[in-house]
Write an enzyme that holds these catalytic residues in place. Structure first.
Site, mmCIF file in Angstrom:
data_model
loop_
_atom_site.group_PDB
_atom_site.id
_atom_site.type_symbol
_atom_site.label_atom_id
_atom_site.label_comp_id
_atom_site.label_asym_id
_atom_site.label_seq_id
_atom_site.Cartn_x
_atom_site.Cartn_y
_atom_site.Cartn_z
ATOM 1 N N CYS A 186 49.584 30.342 30.517
ATOM 2 C CA CYS A 186 48.954 31.216 29.525
ATOM 3 C C CYS A 186 48.758 30.519 28.184
ATOM 4 C CB CYS A 186 49.793 32.474 29.340
ATOM 5 S SG CYS A 186 49.121 33.607 28.110
ATOM 6 N N HIS A 203 35.817 56.777 10.149
ATOM 7 C CA HIS A 203 34.383 56.483 10.220
ATOM 8 C C HIS A 203 33.998 55.539 9.091
ATOM 9 C CE1 HIS A 203 30.088 57.084 10.849
ATOM 10 N NE2 HIS A 203 29.978 57.248 9.528
ATOM 11 N N GLY A 220 55.638 28.298 27.447
ATOM 12 C CA GLY A 220 54.402 29.055 27.309
ATOM 13 C C GLY A 220 53.634 29.160 28.605
ATOM 14 N N VAL A 229 44.583 32.944 42.460
ATOM 15 C CA VAL A 229 45.810 32.160 42.329
ATOM 16 C C VAL A 229 46.812 32.566 43.403
ATOM 17 C CG1 VAL A 229 45.515 31.882 39.834
ATOM 18 C CG2 VAL A 229 46.870 33.805 40.701
ATOM 19 N N GLY A 235 35.734 36.580 39.031
ATOM 20 C CA GLY A 235 36.764 37.358 38.351
ATOM 21 C C GLY A 235 36.765 36.989 36.881
ATOM 22 N N ALA A 236 37.820 37.396 36.171
ATOM 23 C CA ALA A 236 37.870 37.179 34.725
ATOM 24 C C ALA A 236 37.758 35.699 34.362
ATOM 25 C CB ALA A 236 39.157 37.771 34.159
#
Length: 467
Positions: free
Chosen positions: A42, A446, A39, A273, A184-185
């Site tokens: 992440c 809608h 994994g 990174v 950043g994020a």
């Protein structure tokens, strides 16, 4: 005697395990080698566990600050920080175990250890003590070793007082105050999480706006929201030095020629990174590098060594899990001899999971103008959306950028409720080369948030009904 494989995958993150599974599906005898749980960053220390933390923050904020808006009275709301962290770790553990099951299901061998090249066809595997535990050979080898946080001498990470994202999601206790270096994020998401739980947060960003790669209007809107939350923002600010003291960390910065001293219990370094290229024996093979990343042919993901390929963060930006997985499948399918549709790196969705959420794809307005396009730009605010109104989430907007000449979608930028889900519609439209008419003429249910996309497209050509 070494066991031989058709394909060996070095690294088990979203690039590595996806490459291994796709190879298994296509009939290749495959092995995946990783010293940690499958994994990668992440699933273990990034995408998934951080979203768990952020959901906790959202729930806490909703109950504490907005429940009365919905006629619900809740007294004495509090946070158990250790349980918040435990929930995140439990979710990560469950998902990584699921990946291990998928590896077994697809009859892929799994070796836990650090793989190092001996030759272009051989990898020796070592345990944490440096003892060799295995050796394999393979016809083709995929390098998917990922990336790690950049470390600068002026910001001496000790993983206790000055931390990276890994430590930020696994602290024993919530810090009283936190300085986040880099907007950043990653930096923005942790700033949102900790500030919502009550930590006093300060963000330092060298460029002019937080989320500097996003459209400027989006960044400025998020800055206003963060300031309302009590987050202090220092943009266009350079970090000169971070010094660990007995009672916290002192950070010296420069803004507009003036030196300012800041202090907090913890400092989170979120300044980007760099590829994991050390310690794998790449120098033995002569694998070509470029700016601390492996250089590849982006149509085949082959390195300059004929049977060696690389995918994911180790080959450079964009450092996104979904990009690594897409590169992995295309790499394996190319090896199989299948027809492969190359990735359009100008149409990669990017998402930031703070509140309000931010998502984008394609060109910003500034970049499109710089490239010489004549533009049609449509915006629709969520304050005009019935579904957003009913949900109590009215901040933000949808902005779509079209080429005025052909109506082609050049980019889209969303800040607001479920932005990270909504961007998928634009992604599909863009990949199918849809234009303004395609979106406007598609009947949207809608009430939904996705109506904002239709309205924004219509607004670009003066046809929006609800603004």
């Amino acid at each position: 005697m070494s066991k031989h494989y058709d394909i060996a995958v070095l690294g088990g993150g979203p690039g590595g395990y996806v490459a291994a599974i796709r190879a298994g599906q296509l009939g290749f005898k495959t092995v995946v080698i990783d010293k940690d749980n499958l994994g990668g960053i992440c699933l273990n220390w990034g995408c998934i566990p951080t979203k768990s933390l952020i959901k906790n923050a959202e729930m806490y904020d909703a109950v504490k600050n907005h429940s009365k808006d919905f006629g619900i009275t809740v007294e004495n709301v509090s946070i158990d920080f250790s349980k918040v962290i435990k929930r995140s770790r439990d979710i990560s553990d469950r998902i990584t175990k699921n990946i291990e099951m998928l590896i077994k299901k697809n009859k892929i061998d799994r070796i836990r250890g650090l793989g190092k090249f001996v030759s272009k066809n051989q990898i020796d595997v070592f345990d944490n003590s440096g003892t060799q535990i295995d050796s394999i050979t393979a016809d083709k080898i995929i390098i998917a070793t990922g990336a790690h946080p950049k470390i600068f001498p002026s910001i001496p990470v000790d993983r206790k007082s000055i931390i990276t994202s890994t430590e930020a999601m696994n602290l024993e206790k919530q810090p009283k105050d936190l300085i986040v270096i880099g907007a950043g994020a990653i930096g923005v998401e942790f700033a949102y999480f900790y500030s919502t739980l009550g930590t006093k947060v300060t963000i330092i960003e060298m460029l002019d706006n937080i989320l500097p790669i996003e459209d400027k209007e989006v960044s400025e809107t998020l800055e206003k929201t963060f300031k309302k939350r009590g987050i202090d923002l220092y943009t266009s600010t350079k970090v000169l030095q971070a010094v660990i003291k007995d009672d916290g960390v002192e950070v010296k910065v420069e803004k507009n020629g003036k030196v300012i001293e800041l202090k907090a219990e913890k400092v989170l370094s979120a300044v980007g990174v760099t590829g994991n290229i050390e310690g794998y024996g790449l120098d033995i093979l002569g694998v070509e590098l470029e700016r601390n990343h492996i250089k590849v042919d982006k149509s085949t993901y082959r390195t300059n060594v004929e049977n060696i390929y690389a995918v994911g963060d180790v080959i450079g930006a964009p450092w996104l899990a979904h990009v690594a997985s897409a590169e992995a499948t295309r790499c394996i399918e190319g090896i199989k001899g299948m027809e492969v549709h190359p990735i359009d790196y100008n149409s990669i969705p990017g998402c930031t999971y703070c509140q309000p959420q931010v998502a984008s794809i394609g060109l910003t307005e500034a970049k499109a103008k710089e490239m010489g396009y004549e533009l049609k730009i449509g915006k629709f605010p969520f304050v005009a959306s019935g579904k957003a109104f009913a949900s109590g989430e009215r901040d933000g907007f949808v902005k779509i950028i079209f080429d005025a000449k052909y109506g082609e979608i050049l980019g889209a930028h969303i800040i607001g409720p479920e932005a990270t889900e909504l961007i998928g519609e634009i992604g599909i439209a863009k990949s199918l080369e849809a234009d303004f008419h395609s979106i406007v003429n598609t009947i949207h249910a809608h009430p939904t948030l996705s109506e904002a996309i239709m309205e924004a497209a219509a607004n670009a050509y003066g046809e929006s009904i609800h603004i």
